[in-house]
Scaffold this motif. Structure first.
Motif, mmCIF file in Angstrom:
data_model
loop_
_atom_site.group_PDB
_atom_site.id
_atom_site.type_symbol
_atom_site.label_atom_id
_atom_site.label_comp_id
_atom_site.label_asym_id
_atom_site.label_seq_id
_atom_site.Cartn_x
_atom_site.Cartn_y
_atom_site.Cartn_z
ATOM 1 N N GLY A 283 60.352 -5.535 4.573
ATOM 2 C CA GLY A 283 59.769 -6.867 4.757
ATOM 3 C C GLY A 283 58.277 -6.800 5.015
ATOM 4 O O GLY A 283 57.494 -7.610 4.496
ATOM 5 N N PHE A 284 57.865 -5.814 5.806
ATOM 6 C CA PHE A 284 56.439 -5.610 6.048
ATOM 7 C C PHE A 284 55.734 -5.266 4.734
ATOM 8 O O PHE A 284 54.640 -5.766 4.442
ATOM 9 N N GLY A 285 56.389 -4.431 3.915
ATOM 10 C CA GLY A 285 55.822 -4.089 2.612
ATOM 11 C C GLY A 285 55.695 -5.304 1.700
ATOM 12 O O GLY A 285 54.678 -5.477 1.020
ATOM 13 N N LEU A 286 56.709 -6.167 1.697
ATOM 14 C CA LEU A 286 56.631 -7.393 0.901
ATOM 15 C C LEU A 286 55.507 -8.302 1.396
ATOM 16 O O LEU A 286 54.786 -8.909 0.600
ATOM 17 N N PHE A 287 55.346 -8.374 2.718
ATOM 18 C CA PHE A 287 54.260 -9.171 3.289
ATOM 19 C C PHE A 287 52.909 -8.663 2.786
ATOM 20 O O PHE A 287 52.068 -9.441 2.329
ATOM 21 N N LEU A 288 52.694 -7.342 2.866
ATOM 22 C CA LEU A 288 51.427 -6.782 2.392
ATOM 23 C C LEU A 288 51.232 -7.016 0.900
ATOM 24 O O LEU A 288 50.115 -7.297 0.446
ATOM 25 N N THR A 289 52.324 -6.928 0.124
ATOM 26 C CA THR A 289 52.245 -7.178 -1.319
ATOM 27 C C THR A 289 51.841 -8.621 -1.591
ATOM 28 O O THR A 289 50.922 -8.882 -2.383
ATOM 29 N N TYR A 290 52.525 -9.559 -0.953
ATOM 30 C CA TYR A 290 52.183 -10.976 -1.122
ATOM 31 C C TYR A 290 50.727 -11.233 -0.732
ATOM 32 O O TYR A 290 49.980 -11.884 -1.459
ATOM 33 N N LEU A 291 50.328 -10.737 0.411
ATOM 34 C CA LEU A 291 48.965 -10.957 0.887
ATOM 35 C C LEU A 291 47.948 -10.326 -0.056
ATOM 36 O O LEU A 291 46.973 -10.971 -0.456
ATOM 37 N N GLY A 292 48.181 -9.070 -0.432
ATOM 38 C CA GLY A 292 47.260 -8.388 -1.332
ATOM 39 C C GLY A 292 47.130 -9.079 -2.673
ATOM 40 O O GLY A 292 46.021 -9.251 -3.197
ATOM 41 N N PHE A 293 48.263 -9.488 -3.243
ATOM 42 C CA PHE A 293 48.217 -10.213 -4.518
ATOM 43 C C PHE A 293 47.427 -11.509 -4.378
ATOM 44 O O PHE A 293 46.591 -11.821 -5.220
ATOM 45 N N ASN A 294 47.693 -12.265 -3.338
ATOM 46 C CA ASN A 294 46.997 -13.534 -3.164
ATOM 47 C C ASN A 294 45.492 -13.312 -3.071
ATOM 48 O O ASN A 294 44.711 -13.996 -3.747
ATOM 49 N N LEU A 295 45.073 -12.371 -2.261
ATOM 50 C CA LEU A 295 43.644 -12.103 -2.105
ATOM 51 C C LEU A 295 43.042 -11.538 -3.381
ATOM 52 O O LEU A 295 41.946 -11.921 -3.800
ATOM 53 N N LEU A 296 43.759 -10.619 -4.045
ATOM 54 C CA LEU A 296 43.258 -9.989 -5.261
ATOM 55 C C LEU A 296 43.076 -11.006 -6.383
ATOM 56 O O LEU A 296 42.006 -11.086 -6.999
ATOM 57 N N TYR A 297 44.115 -11.783 -6.653
ATOM 58 C CA TYR A 297 44.050 -12.699 -7.799
ATOM 59 C C TYR A 297 43.153 -13.894 -7.547
ATOM 60 O O TYR A 297 42.482 -14.371 -8.456
ATOM 61 N N ILE B 151 51.101 -15.227 -12.324
ATOM 62 C CA ILE B 151 50.769 -16.567 -12.814
ATOM 63 C C ILE B 151 50.697 -17.545 -11.648
ATOM 64 O O ILE B 151 49.748 -18.322 -11.529
ATOM 65 N N GLY B 152 51.719 -17.517 -10.780
ATOM 66 C CA GLY B 152 51.733 -18.423 -9.635
ATOM 67 C C GLY B 152 50.555 -18.201 -8.709
ATOM 68 O O GLY B 152 49.901 -19.154 -8.267
ATOM 69 N N GLN B 153 50.264 -16.936 -8.405
ATOM 70 C CA GLN B 153 49.155 -16.628 -7.497
ATOM 71 C C GLN B 153 47.819 -17.061 -8.099
ATOM 72 O O GLN B 153 46.959 -17.584 -7.396
ATOM 73 N N ALA C 292 42.270 -23.367 2.102
ATOM 74 C CA ALA C 292 41.618 -22.690 3.222
ATOM 75 C C ALA C 292 42.508 -21.601 3.816
ATOM 76 O O ALA C 292 42.028 -20.590 4.298
ATOM 77 N N ASN C 293 43.826 -21.801 3.765
ATOM 78 C CA ASN C 293 44.737 -20.838 4.362
ATOM 79 C C ASN C 293 45.678 -20.283 3.290
ATOM 80 O O ASN C 293 46.626 -20.960 2.889
ATOM 81 N N PRO C 294 45.460 -19.057 2.833
ATOM 82 C CA PRO C 294 46.315 -18.505 1.780
ATOM 83 C C PRO C 294 47.759 -18.287 2.228
ATOM 84 O O PRO C 294 48.661 -18.199 1.405
ATOM 85 N N PHE C 295 47.994 -18.218 3.543
ATOM 86 C CA PHE C 295 49.347 -17.978 4.037
ATOM 87 C C PHE C 295 50.283 -19.149 3.763
ATOM 88 O O PHE C 295 51.493 -18.967 3.710
#
Length: 145
Positions: A75-89, A22-24, A31-34
């Motif tokens: 932590g690297f896995g969480l980073f990839l999860t956050y990034l992937g979710f943001n880009l996907l959604y 929902i948040g994502q 401009a910057n998803p990070f």
């Protein structure tokens, strides 16, 4: 621990994931998803720090000493999860979650469970893996209609 406990724990994770989606999805695309990822990760960290004492003494220095490398990998896995979710959604919407969910099942079961940890998979596990693959095929067929 029984299977009902596993389902309860999975329900907690699934509920958290629903809030995460929902948040994502509702966040305005910038401009910057990070920026959004960083703020939500900081809020997660604060909640985790507040909740940690409820489960006993956190012993952060001991955890770093004993499990530091695994914390970095996680932590690297969480980073990839956050990034992937943001880009996907932000690009494809919340319905695309099924792609993530099934790929996550396949990677976790086949690679992590099967190859890394050498856990035994029985016939029912393989049927579940096959049905996960079929799910992706049907989802892609549905999107092409």
């Amino acid at each position: 621990m029984n299977q009902l406990t596993a389902v309860a724990f999975a329900l907690i994770a699934a509920t958290g994931n629903a809030f995460f989606v929902i948040g994502q999805k509702k966040a305005l695309e910038l401009a910057n998803p990070f920026t959004f990822i960083s703020i939500s990760a900081i809020f997660c960290l604060l909640l985790t720090l507040l909740a940690a004492p409820l489960f006993g003494s956190p012993k952060y220095s001991e955890v770093i000493r004993v499990n530091g490398i695994w914390a970095i990998i996680s932590g690297f896995g969480l980073f990839l999860t956050y990034l992937g979710f943001n880009l996907l959604y932000s690009s494809f919407g919340a319905s695309s979650y099924i792609i993530y969910a099934v790929l996550s099942i396949l990677i976790t079961v086949l690679v992590v469970s099967g190859i890394v940890f050498k856990e035994t998979l029985n016939l029912y596990h393989w049927i579940a893996v096959f049905s996960a693959i079929v799910t992706i095929v049907f989802f892609n067929l549905g999107n092409s209609q």
